[in-house]
Design an enzyme around this catalytic site. Structure first.
Site, PDB file in Angstrom:
ATOM      1  N   MET A  34     -42.462 -13.464 -29.982  1.00  0.00           N
ATOM      2  CA  MET A  34     -42.971 -12.540 -28.966  1.00  0.00           C
ATOM      3  C   MET A  34     -42.902 -13.174 -27.578  1.00  0.00           C
ATOM      4  O   MET A  34     -43.529 -12.695 -26.634  1.00  0.00           O
ATOM      5  CB  MET A  34     -44.413 -12.125 -29.284  1.00  0.00           C
ATOM      6  CG  MET A  34     -44.513 -11.344 -30.595  1.00  0.00           C
ATOM      7  SD  MET A  34     -45.928 -10.249 -30.695  1.00  0.00           S
ATOM      8  CE  MET A  34     -47.265 -11.428 -30.524  1.00  0.00           C
ATOM      9  N   HIS A  38     -43.417 -21.931 -26.540  1.00  0.00           N
ATOM     10  CA  HIS A  38     -43.922 -23.303 -26.451  1.00  0.00           C
ATOM     11  C   HIS A  38     -43.163 -24.155 -27.467  1.00  0.00           C
ATOM     12  O   HIS A  38     -42.243 -23.647 -28.152  1.00  0.00           O
ATOM     13  CB  HIS A  38     -45.436 -23.331 -26.698  1.00  0.00           C
ATOM     14  CG  HIS A  38     -45.855 -22.600 -27.943  1.00  0.00           C
ATOM     15  ND1 HIS A  38     -45.461 -22.988 -29.199  1.00  0.00           N
ATOM     16  CD2 HIS A  38     -46.614 -21.481 -28.121  1.00  0.00           C
ATOM     17  CE1 HIS A  38     -45.967 -22.170 -30.103  1.00  0.00           C
ATOM     18  NE2 HIS A  38     -46.669 -21.228 -29.472  1.00  0.00           N
ATOM     19  N   ALA A  39     -43.570 -25.413 -27.575  1.00  0.00           N
ATOM     20  CA  ALA A  39     -42.820 -26.339 -28.433  1.00  0.00           C
ATOM     21  C   ALA A  39     -42.793 -25.889 -29.892  1.00  0.00           C
ATOM     22  O   ALA A  39     -41.864 -26.236 -30.636  1.00  0.00           O
ATOM     23  CB  ALA A  39     -43.415 -27.743 -28.312  1.00  0.00           C
ATOM     24  N   HIS A  41     -42.411 -22.770 -30.987  1.00  0.00           N
ATOM     25  CA  HIS A  41     -41.279 -21.850 -31.120  1.00  0.00           C
ATOM     26  C   HIS A  41     -39.959 -22.619 -31.090  1.00  0.00           C
ATOM     27  O   HIS A  41     -39.033 -22.317 -31.847  1.00  0.00           O
ATOM     28  CB  HIS A  41     -41.264 -20.852 -29.955  1.00  0.00           C
ATOM     29  CG  HIS A  41     -42.446 -19.944 -29.886  1.00  0.00           C
ATOM     30  ND1 HIS A  41     -43.391 -20.020 -28.890  1.00  0.00           N
ATOM     31  CD2 HIS A  41     -42.839 -18.931 -30.686  1.00  0.00           C
ATOM     32  CE1 HIS A  41     -44.299 -19.076 -29.067  1.00  0.00           C
ATOM     33  NE2 HIS A  41     -44.003 -18.411 -30.152  1.00  0.00           N
ATOM     34  N   SER A 189     -50.197 -22.256 -29.561  1.00  0.00           N
ATOM     35  CA  SER A 189     -50.171 -20.796 -29.653  1.00  0.00           C
ATOM     36  C   SER A 189     -50.009 -20.240 -28.253  1.00  0.00           C
ATOM     37  O   SER A 189     -50.583 -20.783 -27.302  1.00  0.00           O
ATOM     38  CB  SER A 189     -51.480 -20.278 -30.265  1.00  0.00           C
ATOM     39  OG  SER A 189     -51.612 -18.887 -30.018  1.00  0.00           O
ATOM     40  N   SER A 190     -49.241 -19.157 -28.132  1.00  0.00           N
ATOM     41  CA  SER A 190     -49.116 -18.509 -26.819  1.00  0.00           C
ATOM     42  C   SER A 190     -50.491 -18.087 -26.321  1.00  0.00           C
ATOM     43  O   SER A 190     -50.727 -18.003 -25.119  1.00  0.00           O
ATOM     44  CB  SER A 190     -48.210 -17.290 -26.914  1.00  0.00           C
ATOM     45  OG  SER A 190     -46.977 -17.638 -27.501  1.00  0.00           O
TER      46      SER A 190
END
Ligand code: AMP
Length: 282
Positions: A34, A38-39, A41, A189-190
């Site tokens: 989505m 961040h690292a 992903h 987490s985003s």
């Protein structure tokens, strides 16, 4: 040197680009996200490159997996920044469709996995996993990727997607990638960017209480008092609501009353206005 990188916004373009790679003899991995990358992903991209020659990612903030009172409108979005990170990580294709492309007027088909979504996060977020299963089935169908890479942070989601991909003969092998954590142990987490510095500090109690529970269980402690201690630790750290802390079988997600092979501790709790999840193998 990052290789070529392109962005497509229509499913037919995704299908064509990946089919083209496959015709050239490449195996292709898809990393659905989505955005607000961040690292964690980017580790999925790295994992994809272990199983495939080419990695495509998707960015789509899927309205169908957000409840009416959830954070769809404030969910962080940064496509340009995300594209640069993906390219740097070795991803060569980004699929970033609009909501109107994914759900045009008249859209009426849903994918619903039975059973697995009923408990844990599904009990608190009704319809969430139907939205996830629907969008992921669309992404896998349009991409026809050889491999799909998903994070173990969203363990229930991973179990549901494995079930769905097998049940629907989607032909994509589903790979789980380990949880990437900040230096202090909080899972990336985003949504961590919603936490103010005080909440960010307190949020650490989530992994810490799960690690303490895991270690106690491994040491032979009984389940009920171990889970009770973890609930108490989260309440004392200032979590306003604990949705669940449970020991479950990692494939069926059914509750266990003692550790056994495949046992996993799973938790979800709310810090401030931010709902956080985490899990550890026992
Ligand atoms: P999201 O953008 O939050 O929907 O996540 C996209 C994918 O990244 C999902 O497969 C997540 O499980 C995965 N993911 C998110 N955070 C992490 C993390 N900290 N470690 C590993 N995978 C993650």
């Amino acid at each position: 040197m990052p290789s070529a990188f392109s962005i497509v916004r229509e499913p037919a373009q995704l299908t064509a680009a990946i089919a083209d790679w496959q015709r050239q003899g490449h195996r292709v991995a898809l990393v659905p996200t989505m955005g607000a990358l961040h690292a964690g992903h980017l580790a999925l991209v790295t994992e994809g490159l272990k199983h495939a020659d080419k990695v495509a990612a998707s960015i789509f903030v899927n309205p169908k997996q957000f409840g009416p009172l959830e954070d769809l409108d404030r969910y962080p979005r940064d496509e340009a920044g995300d594209a640069a990170k993906l390219r740097e990580a070795g991803c060569e294709l980004l699929y970033a469709p609009s909501v109107a492309t994914m759900y045009p007027p008249g859209f009426a088909s849903y994918v619903k996995v039975a059973g697995l979504p009923d408990r844990l996060c599904g009990a608190v977020r009704p319809g969430h996993f139907d939205g996830v299963a629907t969008v992921v089935s669309k992404l896998l169908a349009a991409s026809r990727a050889d491999v799909g890479v998903f994070g173990e942070k969203d363990w229930q989601q991973l179990a549901i997607i494995r079930r769905m991909a097998a049940d629907l003969d989607l032909g994509t092998r589903i790979i789980g990638a380990g949880i990437v954590r900040d230096q202090d142990g909080l899972a990336l987490s985003s949504r961590n960017m919603y936490l103010n510095p005080d909440e960010r500090g307190r949020a650490l109690a989530l992994p810490q209480s799960l690690i303490a529970a895991r270690d106690a269980l491994r040491g032979g402690a009984a389940l009920a008092p171990t889970l009770a201690a973890a609930y108490l630790a989260l309440a004392q750290a200032g979590f306003l609501r604990v949705d669940y802390i449970e020991l479950v079988d990692e494939e069926t997600l059914t509750p266990l009353d003692r550790p056994e092979p495949g046992a996993r501790l799973m938790a979800a709790a709310v810090m401030g206005t931010t709902r956080l999840i985490d899990n550890f193998a026992v």
